[in-house]
Write a protein that holds these residues in place. Structure first.
Motif, PDB file in Angstrom:
ATOM      1  N   ASP A 148     -18.166 -47.832  11.505  1.00  0.00           N
ATOM      2  CA  ASP A 148     -18.485 -49.150  12.042  1.00  0.00           C
ATOM      3  C   ASP A 148     -18.055 -49.267  13.515  1.00  0.00           C
ATOM      4  N   GLY A 149     -18.939 -48.836  14.388  1.00  0.00           N
ATOM      5  CA  GLY A 149     -18.688 -48.951  15.828  1.00  0.00           C
ATOM      6  C   GLY A 149     -17.569 -48.053  16.330  1.00  0.00           C
ATOM      7  N   LEU A 150     -17.553 -46.826  15.858  1.00  0.00           N
ATOM      8  CA  LEU A 150     -16.475 -45.893  16.186  1.00  0.00           C
ATOM      9  C   LEU A 150     -16.714 -45.210  17.547  1.00  0.00           C
ATOM     10  N   SER A 151     -15.675 -45.136  18.329  1.00  0.00           N
ATOM     11  CA  SER A 151     -15.744 -44.399  19.598  1.00  0.00           C
ATOM     12  C   SER A 151     -14.570 -43.420  19.654  1.00  0.00           C
ATOM     13  N   LEU A 152     -14.845 -42.233  20.156  1.00  0.00           N
ATOM     14  CA  LEU A 152     -13.815 -41.195  20.165  1.00  0.00           C
ATOM     15  C   LEU A 152     -14.212 -40.109  21.165  1.00  0.00           C
ATOM     16  N   VAL A 185      -8.274 -31.031  16.358  1.00  0.00           N
ATOM     17  CA  VAL A 185      -8.152 -32.397  15.857  1.00  0.00           C
ATOM     18  C   VAL A 185      -8.230 -32.412  14.333  1.00  0.00           C
ATOM     19  N   ALA A 186      -7.301 -33.146  13.743  1.00  0.00           N
ATOM     20  CA  ALA A 186      -7.382 -33.347  12.282  1.00  0.00           C
ATOM     21  C   ALA A 186      -7.876 -34.764  12.031  1.00  0.00           C
ATOM     22  N   LEU A 187      -8.886 -34.872  11.131  1.00  0.00           N
ATOM     23  CA  LEU A 187      -9.375 -36.195  10.741  1.00  0.00           C
ATOM     24  C   LEU A 187      -8.792 -36.496   9.374  1.00  0.00           C
ATOM     25  N   MET A 188      -8.050 -37.573   9.309  1.00  0.00           N
ATOM     26  CA  MET A 188      -7.452 -37.940   8.021  1.00  0.00           C
ATOM     27  C   MET A 188      -7.896 -39.340   7.630  1.00  0.00           C
ATOM     28  N   GLY A 189      -7.633 -39.673   6.404  1.00  0.00           N
ATOM     29  CA  GLY A 189      -7.970 -41.007   5.925  1.00  0.00           C
ATOM     30  C   GLY A 189      -8.258 -40.961   4.447  1.00  0.00           C
ATOM     31  N   GLY A 249     -13.677 -42.098   1.287  1.00  0.00           N
ATOM     32  CA  GLY A 249     -14.611 -43.164   1.650  1.00  0.00           C
ATOM     33  C   GLY A 249     -14.321 -43.763   3.016  1.00  0.00           C
ATOM     34  N   SER A 250     -13.382 -43.161   3.766  1.00  0.00           N
ATOM     35  CA  SER A 250     -13.046 -43.740   5.076  1.00  0.00           C
ATOM     36  C   SER A 250     -14.034 -43.315   6.152  1.00  0.00           C
ATOM     37  N   GLY A 251     -14.881 -42.305   5.842  1.00  0.00           N
ATOM     38  CA  GLY A 251     -15.910 -41.883   6.799  1.00  0.00           C
ATOM     39  C   GLY A 251     -15.588 -40.595   7.532  1.00  0.00           C
ATOM     40  N   LYS A 252     -14.550 -39.862   7.058  1.00  0.00           N
ATOM     41  CA  LYS A 252     -14.141 -38.622   7.747  1.00  0.00           C
ATOM     42  C   LYS A 252     -15.275 -37.584   7.747  1.00  0.00           C
ATOM     43  N   ASP A 267      -9.993 -45.421   8.629  1.00  0.00           N
ATOM     44  CA  ASP A 267      -9.913 -46.244   7.413  1.00  0.00           C
ATOM     45  C   ASP A 267     -11.083 -47.220   7.428  1.00  0.00           C
ATOM     46  N   LYS A 268     -11.843 -47.209   6.348  1.00  0.00           N
ATOM     47  CA  LYS A 268     -13.007 -48.095   6.214  1.00  0.00           C
ATOM     48  C   LYS A 268     -13.939 -48.020   7.428  1.00  0.00           C
ATOM     49  N   GLY A 269     -14.101 -46.811   7.915  1.00  0.00           N
ATOM     50  CA  GLY A 269     -15.093 -46.594   8.965  1.00  0.00           C
ATOM     51  C   GLY A 269     -14.639 -46.948  10.368  1.00  0.00           C
ATOM     52  N   VAL A 270     -13.384 -47.300  10.531  1.00  0.00           N
ATOM     53  CA  VAL A 270     -12.912 -47.576  11.893  1.00  0.00           C
ATOM     54  C   VAL A 270     -11.696 -46.700  12.211  1.00  0.00           C
ATOM     55  N   LEU A 271     -11.481 -46.505  13.494  1.00  0.00           N
ATOM     56  CA  LEU A 271     -10.359 -45.688  13.933  1.00  0.00           C
ATOM     57  C   LEU A 271      -9.071 -46.503  13.771  1.00  0.00           C
ATOM     58  N   LYS A 272      -8.161 -45.982  12.932  1.00  0.00           N
ATOM     59  CA  LYS A 272      -6.944 -46.743  12.682  1.00  0.00           C
ATOM     60  C   LYS A 272      -5.804 -46.247  13.563  1.00  0.00           C
ATOM     61  N   GLU A 273      -5.747 -44.940  13.754  1.00  0.00           N
ATOM     62  CA  GLU A 273      -4.666 -44.368  14.542  1.00  0.00           C
ATOM     63  C   GLU A 273      -5.141 -43.084  15.220  1.00  0.00           C
ATOM     64  N   ASP A 274      -4.686 -42.835  16.387  1.00  0.00           N
ATOM     65  CA  ASP A 274      -5.052 -41.622  17.122  1.00  0.00           C
ATOM     66  C   ASP A 274      -3.780 -41.089  17.764  1.00  0.00           C
TER      67      ASP A 274
END
Lengths: 248, 385
Positions: free
Chosen positions: A26-30, A38-42, A45-48, A219-226
């Motif tokens: 949902d509108g993710l920018s990175l 880079v490790a993608l965690m979540g 269903g978080s969208g990883k 989490d839920k399709g948005v960036l929670k922490e970087d």
């Protein structure tokens, strides 16, 4: 500052199931720099994996732009994407996904069949890739004759056979025991450190994420922490990864 | 070419299933070849082109009705008629009525017969010796071998249509397309059976040209149209095929069976390819992830399907070629010898058989191939197994 390799701009990914629209990203920018790990965690269903698929050009965003190097992969046609993937991306899957009727050599050769390389040059590259993963003596073995860890190493050799700049790995240690998982992580670190590969890895495992230099928590399709590791060659660390994974 | 090992290995990943599928193509292909050969034989000319100048005149109603010998003069006067002779079916029994003792027995005019059937060669005795002996027989080489006869041997044909037992002596042996017949002077019957005199079963005509072959049947039948003995004139091939058509519309039946068999192969191959593609959803998604384009995936699956059919077709072809001599030999030694004489390995039948099988392979592979190529990569990767 390092040059960016991946630019994700305001990406939305939606799936339609019957009449329901499901928003996965949902509108993710990175932005991911060249040579980053880079490790993608979540949570599930978080969208990883969806994000990984979009970066790798095997899926397309509903909205937004994705640039990898000079290529705007979100705007490319299917044929052009297939060609781009074969030249620029290496894939590592959780379940290895080797072709069971082909030997280790033939599996690693698969992506090279799409190039104009001669048979001799293909052989040389396959031998090099299998050498890097330490399986030169298993070239003629079929996947069923290999252990899980060895299969994943063949899959990594297949991923690096065309010498792509970007490696994407979806739970590369998820189906392995601790020892084999550790070997795979060491190998990925080596590919990153020695060969300068940019690696984007989806994982649930804090131990695996701890090896990365940057941890992106969705989490839920948005960036929670970087979170970025301290120092030039620093790692995230198991405790930090575990804490991020737990949402603390 | 560099994808050939992948296609070959994929084809035999489930070895038992692939072998069974190939076998299920081999056997129907073999049957298609046999049926196609029988069909082609109907149109074949075993005389090497000579038969196309021969016409047969018989009673319009049936072969069991006679026509008068007097017709010969009127037929002979027609332009384009080179020679006319009589062949009368004698029937009768040799030893008993078992199929192995069935063969053609004709009363004929020896001097004229050899002129009209000039492709036939005498390989033992002479035509003159045969012609000079009223009870002499000209016997086919194959029949001589079957009974172990030698020149000078005698045998008895017990009459049924004609109430006479004919004791004949082998005076000459012929080699030709159908070597299972016995020919003797028709006078041997006429002299013993008074009512047979002047009665003719068939007139055989040698036409002077292809044009004459076209026009003579109409001219001859028109001559006798309003008589008590109307005629039916046809080419030698039409006459021979008339016997086969007594069994019904053989061509339609054989074509129908062949079509049904082709459909069976189609269903078997389609099922195999669908199963193979379903089992490899993830693998195909992985290949596409690696950069294999849709058209390449489509080509690889179609190649696999075609290869499966081609293997079946070529094994079937080999089997058919190997068994063909025995098949022909068997028919030549049967009452169907006349029909089987023209039998050969018709290239058009083999090419059609292979073509049909390959087409079936292509059609069978198309749906799974398109499905596999169209499925989205993430969907394919999500599927386990």
């Amino acid at each position: 500052m390092a040059e960016p390799l991946i630019k994700i701009e305001n990406v939305v990914k939606q799936y339609t199931r019957d009449t329901q629209v499901l928003t996965v990203l949902d509108g993710l920018s990175l932005t991911v720099e060249k040579g980053d790990f880079v490790a993608l965690m979540g949570p599930s269903g978080s969208g990883k994996t969806t994000l990984l698929n979009l970066i790798a050009g095997i899926d397309r965003p509903t909205r937004g732009r994705i640039l990898v190097g000079d290529a705007e992969v979100s705007a490319m046609g299917e044929g052009a994407l297939a060609k781009w993937r074969s030249e620029h991306v290496g894939f590592i899957f959780q379940l290895y996904n080797l072709v069971p009727v082909l030997t280790a050599f033939e599996n690693v050769e698969l992506p090279l069949l799409l190039t104009r390389l001669s048979k001799k040059d293909r052989r040389r590259q396959v031998e090099t890739a299998l050498g890097v993963v330490g399986l030169s003596d298993r070239m003629d073995h079929y996947p069923r004759q290999l252990s899980g860890g060895q299969e994943q190493r063949v899959a990594i050799a297949r991923a690096i056979a065309t010498d792509p700049a970007l490696l994407v790995a979806d739970e590369p240690t998820g189906d392995l025991d601790a020892k084999s998982g550790e070997e795979i992580l060491v190998l990925l670190e080596r590919l990153h450190a020695e060969f300068g590969k940019t690696i984007v890895m989806v994982t649930h495992d804090p131990k695996a994420a701890a090896r990365a230099h940057r941890l992106v928590h969705l989490d839920k399709g948005v960036l929670k922490e970087d979170v970025r590791a301290k120092g030039e060659k620093g790692e995230i660390g198991v405790a930090a990864a575990a804490a991020i994974a737990a949402g603390k | 070419m560099k994808f050939v090992p992948y296609v070959l290995k994929s084809l035999f990943r489930k070895r038992t299933r692939s072998v069974l599928t190939i076998l299920s193509i081999v056997l129907p292909f073999f049957v298609i070849c046999v049926l196609g050969t029988l069909l082609a034989t109907l149109d074949a000319d075993p005389s090497g082109g000579k038969g196309m100048f021969r016409l047969v005149v018989r009673h319009k109603v049936s072969l069991a009705n006679f026509i008068p010998e007097a017709y010969r003069e009127r037929i002979a006067q027609l332009p384009g008629v080179e020679e006319v002779t009589i062949l009368n079916w004698f029937g009768g029994t040799y030893k008993d009525n078992r199929p192995e003792n069935m063969f053609a027995r004709f009363g004929c005019e020896p001097e004229k017969l050899v002129k009209i059937f000039d492709e036939v060669t005498i390989v033992a005795g002479t035509a003159a010796e045969w012609a000079s002996d009223r009870k002499g027989a000209l016997v086919g080489e194959r029949l001589m071998k079957r009974y172990g006869w030698k020149i000078g041997d005698s045998f008895v044909l017990k009459g049924d249509i004609f109430p006479i037992d004919l004791e004949l002596t082998v005076r000459a042996v012929f080699r030709g397309s159908d070597e299972t017949g016995v020919y003797f002077d028709r006078k041997a019957v006429e002299e013993a059976v008074p009512w047979a005199k002047g009665q003719v079963g068939t007139f055989w005509i040698k036409a002077a040209s292809a044009e004459a072959v076209q026009s003579l049947p109409r001219q001859i039948d028109a001559l006798f149209e309003n008589s008590s003995f109307p005629t039916k004139t046809e080419t030698e091939k039409e006459f021979q095929n008339g016997f086969v058509s007594m069994l019904g519309n053989v061509k339609a039946v054989v074509t129908g069976i062949s079509t049904a068999i082709a459909l069976v192969i189609l269903l078997i191959s389609a099922n195999t390819m669908a199963m193979a593609a379903r089992e490899r959803v993830t693998e195909i998604a992985v290949l596409r992830t690696l950069g294999f384009g849709k058209s390449l995936i489509l080509t690889l699956i179609l190649a696999e399907s075609l290869l499966l059919s081609a293997t079946g077709a070529f094994v079937g072809l080999g089997l058919f070629r190997l068994s063909f001599p025995a098949l022909k030999e068997g028919l030549l030694s049967s009452p169907m010898a006349g029909f089987a004489a023209g039998m050969q390995l018709f290239p058009e039948v083999l090419v059609t058989g292979i073509g049909v099988t390959l087409l079936v392979g292509l059609v069978a592979g198309i749906v799974p191939a398109i499905r596999s190529a169209r499925r989205s990569i993430p969907d394919g990767l999500r599927q386990v197994g």
